[in-house]
Scaffold this motif. Structure first.
Motif, PDB file in Angstrom:
ATOM      1  N   ALA A  76      44.439 -19.333 -65.649  1.00  0.00           N
ATOM      2  CA  ALA A  76      44.790 -20.494 -66.471  1.00  0.00           C
ATOM      3  C   ALA A  76      44.853 -20.152 -67.955  1.00  0.00           C
ATOM      4  O   ALA A  76      45.415 -20.924 -68.734  1.00  0.00           O
ATOM      5  CB  ALA A  76      43.791 -21.612 -66.235  1.00  0.00           C
ATOM      6  N   LYS A  77      44.291 -19.025 -68.356  1.00  0.00           N
ATOM      7  CA  LYS A  77      44.316 -18.665 -69.767  1.00  0.00           C
ATOM      8  C   LYS A  77      45.731 -18.364 -70.261  1.00  0.00           C
ATOM      9  O   LYS A  77      46.021 -18.523 -71.431  1.00  0.00           O
ATOM     10  CB  LYS A  77      43.398 -17.461 -70.019  1.00  0.00           C
ATOM     11  CG  LYS A  77      41.928 -17.852 -69.921  1.00  0.00           C
ATOM     12  CD  LYS A  77      40.996 -16.689 -69.806  1.00  0.00           C
ATOM     13  CE  LYS A  77      40.996 -15.772 -70.962  1.00  0.00           C
ATOM     14  NZ  LYS A  77      39.922 -14.773 -70.873  1.00  0.00           N
ATOM     15  N   GLU A  78      46.605 -17.953 -69.354  1.00  0.00           N
ATOM     16  CA  GLU A  78      48.000 -17.708 -69.712  1.00  0.00           C
ATOM     17  C   GLU A  78      48.871 -18.749 -69.016  1.00  0.00           C
ATOM     18  O   GLU A  78      48.989 -18.750 -67.785  1.00  0.00           O
ATOM     19  CB  GLU A  78      48.406 -16.300 -69.285  1.00  0.00           C
ATOM     20  CG  GLU A  78      49.797 -15.919 -69.727  1.00  0.00           C
ATOM     21  CD  GLU A  78      50.185 -14.532 -69.262  1.00  0.00           C
ATOM     22  OE1 GLU A  78      51.368 -14.211 -69.364  1.00  0.00           O
ATOM     23  OE2 GLU A  78      49.306 -13.798 -68.775  1.00  0.00           O
ATOM     24  N   ALA A 138      39.611 -19.766 -73.798  1.00  0.00           N
ATOM     25  CA  ALA A 138      40.615 -18.781 -74.213  1.00  0.00           C
ATOM     26  C   ALA A 138      39.990 -17.504 -74.763  1.00  0.00           C
ATOM     27  O   ALA A 138      40.489 -16.410 -74.509  1.00  0.00           O
ATOM     28  CB  ALA A 138      41.539 -19.402 -75.249  1.00  0.00           C
ATOM     29  N   ASN A 139      38.899 -17.601 -75.496  1.00  0.00           N
ATOM     30  CA  ASN A 139      38.297 -16.422 -76.131  1.00  0.00           C
ATOM     31  C   ASN A 139      37.224 -15.752 -75.282  1.00  0.00           C
ATOM     32  O   ASN A 139      36.710 -14.709 -75.646  1.00  0.00           O
ATOM     33  CB  ASN A 139      37.682 -16.809 -77.480  1.00  0.00           C
ATOM     34  CG  ASN A 139      38.738 -17.317 -78.430  1.00  0.00           C
ATOM     35  OD1 ASN A 139      39.887 -16.890 -78.378  1.00  0.00           O
ATOM     36  ND2 ASN A 139      38.368 -18.249 -79.283  1.00  0.00           N
ATOM     37  N   GLU A 145      44.880 -30.662 -65.978  1.00  0.00           N
ATOM     38  CA  GLU A 145      43.619 -30.624 -66.740  1.00  0.00           C
ATOM     39  C   GLU A 145      43.208 -29.189 -67.033  1.00  0.00           C
ATOM     40  O   GLU A 145      42.781 -28.857 -68.146  1.00  0.00           O
ATOM     41  CB  GLU A 145      42.526 -31.341 -65.947  1.00  0.00           C
ATOM     42  CG  GLU A 145      41.122 -31.184 -66.478  1.00  0.00           C
ATOM     43  CD  GLU A 145      40.850 -32.063 -67.690  1.00  0.00           C
ATOM     44  OE1 GLU A 145      39.843 -31.810 -68.359  1.00  0.00           O
ATOM     45  OE2 GLU A 145      41.631 -32.979 -67.955  1.00  0.00           O
ATOM     46  N   LEU A 146      43.354 -28.334 -66.047  1.00  0.00           N
ATOM     47  CA  LEU A 146      42.952 -26.934 -66.194  1.00  0.00           C
ATOM     48  C   LEU A 146      43.769 -26.235 -67.267  1.00  0.00           C
ATOM     49  O   LEU A 146      43.223 -25.589 -68.159  1.00  0.00           O
ATOM     50  CB  LEU A 146      43.093 -26.214 -64.852  1.00  0.00           C
ATOM     51  CG  LEU A 146      42.825 -24.717 -64.835  1.00  0.00           C
ATOM     52  CD1 LEU A 146      41.384 -24.428 -65.200  1.00  0.00           C
ATOM     53  CD2 LEU A 146      43.145 -24.153 -63.470  1.00  0.00           C
ATOM     54  N   ILE A 159      50.649 -20.360 -58.705  1.00  0.00           N
ATOM     55  CA  ILE A 159      49.573 -19.685 -57.973  1.00  0.00           C
ATOM     56  C   ILE A 159      48.322 -20.559 -57.943  1.00  0.00           C
ATOM     57  O   ILE A 159      47.678 -20.725 -56.905  1.00  0.00           O
ATOM     58  CB  ILE A 159      49.278 -18.307 -58.598  1.00  0.00           C
ATOM     59  CG1 ILE A 159      50.457 -17.362 -58.354  1.00  0.00           C
ATOM     60  CG2 ILE A 159      47.999 -17.726 -58.042  1.00  0.00           C
ATOM     61  CD1 ILE A 159      50.395 -16.075 -59.140  1.00  0.00           C
ATOM     62  N   VAL A 160      47.973 -21.148 -59.093  1.00  0.00           N
ATOM     63  CA  VAL A 160      46.794 -22.009 -59.167  1.00  0.00           C
ATOM     64  C   VAL A 160      47.004 -23.262 -58.311  1.00  0.00           C
ATOM     65  O   VAL A 160      46.099 -23.706 -57.603  1.00  0.00           O
ATOM     66  CB  VAL A 160      46.478 -22.363 -60.635  1.00  0.00           C
ATOM     67  CG1 VAL A 160      45.447 -23.460 -60.722  1.00  0.00           C
ATOM     68  CG2 VAL A 160      45.995 -21.126 -61.368  1.00  0.00           C
ATOM     69  N   PHE A 161      48.203 -23.822 -58.341  1.00  0.00           N
ATOM     70  CA  PHE A 161      48.470 -25.015 -57.533  1.00  0.00           C
ATOM     71  C   PHE A 161      48.375 -24.707 -56.042  1.00  0.00           C
ATOM     72  O   PHE A 161      47.926 -25.549 -55.253  1.00  0.00           O
ATOM     73  CB  PHE A 161      49.845 -25.602 -57.855  1.00  0.00           C
ATOM     74  CG  PHE A 161      50.143 -26.854 -57.087  1.00  0.00           C
ATOM     75  CD1 PHE A 161      49.540 -28.052 -57.428  1.00  0.00           C
ATOM     76  CD2 PHE A 161      50.987 -26.823 -55.999  1.00  0.00           C
ATOM     77  CE1 PHE A 161      49.789 -29.201 -56.708  1.00  0.00           C
ATOM     78  CE2 PHE A 161      51.250 -27.972 -55.262  1.00  0.00           C
ATOM     79  CZ  PHE A 161      50.648 -29.164 -55.626  1.00  0.00           C
ATOM     80  N   SER A 162      48.789 -23.498 -55.642  1.00  0.00           N
ATOM     81  CA  SER A 162      48.684 -23.145 -54.223  1.00  0.00           C
ATOM     82  C   SER A 162      47.232 -23.049 -53.775  1.00  0.00           C
ATOM     83  O   SER A 162      46.920 -23.255 -52.605  1.00  0.00           O
ATOM     84  CB  SER A 162      49.406 -21.825 -53.946  1.00  0.00           C
ATOM     85  OG  SER A 162      48.687 -20.752 -54.491  1.00  0.00           O
ATOM     86  N   GLU A 163      46.327 -22.765 -54.701  1.00  0.00           N
ATOM     87  CA  GLU A 163      44.895 -22.723 -54.374  1.00  0.00           C
ATOM     88  C   GLU A 163      44.254 -24.113 -54.421  1.00  0.00           C
ATOM     89  O   GLU A 163      43.476 -24.476 -53.548  1.00  0.00           O
ATOM     90  CB  GLU A 163      44.157 -21.798 -55.351  1.00  0.00           C
ATOM     91  CG  GLU A 163      44.523 -20.336 -55.235  1.00  0.00           C
ATOM     92  CD  GLU A 163      43.960 -19.689 -53.991  1.00  0.00           C
ATOM     93  OE1 GLU A 163      42.855 -20.071 -53.576  1.00  0.00           O
ATOM     94  OE2 GLU A 163      44.638 -18.819 -53.446  1.00  0.00           O
ATOM     95  N   LEU A 164      44.561 -24.893 -55.465  1.00  0.00           N
ATOM     96  CA  LEU A 164      43.854 -26.157 -55.691  1.00  0.00           C
ATOM     97  C   LEU A 164      44.520 -27.362 -55.032  1.00  0.00           C
ATOM     98  O   LEU A 164      43.833 -28.302 -54.628  1.00  0.00           O
ATOM     99  CB  LEU A 164      43.710 -26.410 -57.194  1.00  0.00           C
ATOM    100  CG  LEU A 164      42.912 -25.355 -57.954  1.00  0.00           C
ATOM    101  CD1 LEU A 164      42.857 -25.704 -59.420  1.00  0.00           C
ATOM    102  CD2 LEU A 164      41.521 -25.208 -57.382  1.00  0.00           C
TER     103      LEU A 164
END
Length: 173
Positions: free
Chosen positions: A55-57, A88-89, A78-79, A65-70
């Motif tokens: 999610a940082k990028e 981010a840091n 939100e993420l 990819i994140v949607f396929s997991e969540l």
């Protein structure tokens, strides 16, 4: 047989386990903290940290990819909008597990898993916390080195002790 499978199966079939971890990850992202058993919290940390790193990028590929997991649009939004800015840091270690004791019914060890950057109480304590140095041990070392010399008198010992306490006070500031 296990044969080199090191993750915790949590006494569930694969589909149930993945659905449970996905739902817990969504709850963690939306509410910033989840109370659960220690075993589930450890499994959730392993599951959610690579998602937070993705999610940082903010790219289309990472969102897919994140949607396929969540599997929840609101959580992905939100993420990528709010949570990604806060982490981010940070190079890793986005979650913290705090043990809370044992459950009454079955004595399972309970824990709270939370996102590190969202606990204001912990962040406030870390910023106001000062490191205290012990004057005593350093002053004794200084006195011992002066006392070992044969020509040392009481005034020299006091001067060295005063210098040692001044240097520790300056270091503490």
């Amino acid at each position: 047989m296990r044969h080199n499978k090191k993750f915790n199966h949590l006494s569930r079939k694969a589909a149930h386990r993945s659905a449970m971890l996905s739902n817990m990850a969504c709850s963690l992202i939306m509410h910033k903290r989840v109370a659960t058993t220690l075993a589930k919290a450890k499994a959730l940390r392993i599951y959610v940290e690579p998602i937070l790193t993705r999610a940082k990028e903010d790219t289309t590929a990472n969102r897919r990819i994140v949607f396929s997991e969540l599997r929840q649009k609101e959580v992905v939004t939100e993420l990528f909008q709010n949570v990604a800015e806060k982490i981010a840091n940070r190079p890793g270690g986005y979650c913290r597990i705090l043990r809370t004791g044992f459950r009454l019914g079955d004595a399972a060890e309970m824990a709270i898993i939370e996102l590190v950057d969202y606990n204001e109480n912990m962040l406030k304590d870390a910023s106001t916390k000062k490191t205290r140095s012990t004057r005593r041990s350093r002053a004794k070392k200084a006195e011992a080195t002066v006392a070992e010399t044969p020509l040392a008198d009481a005034t020299e010992v006091n001067e060295v002790a005063n210098d040692a306490t001044e240097t520790t006070e300056k270091a503490a500031e």
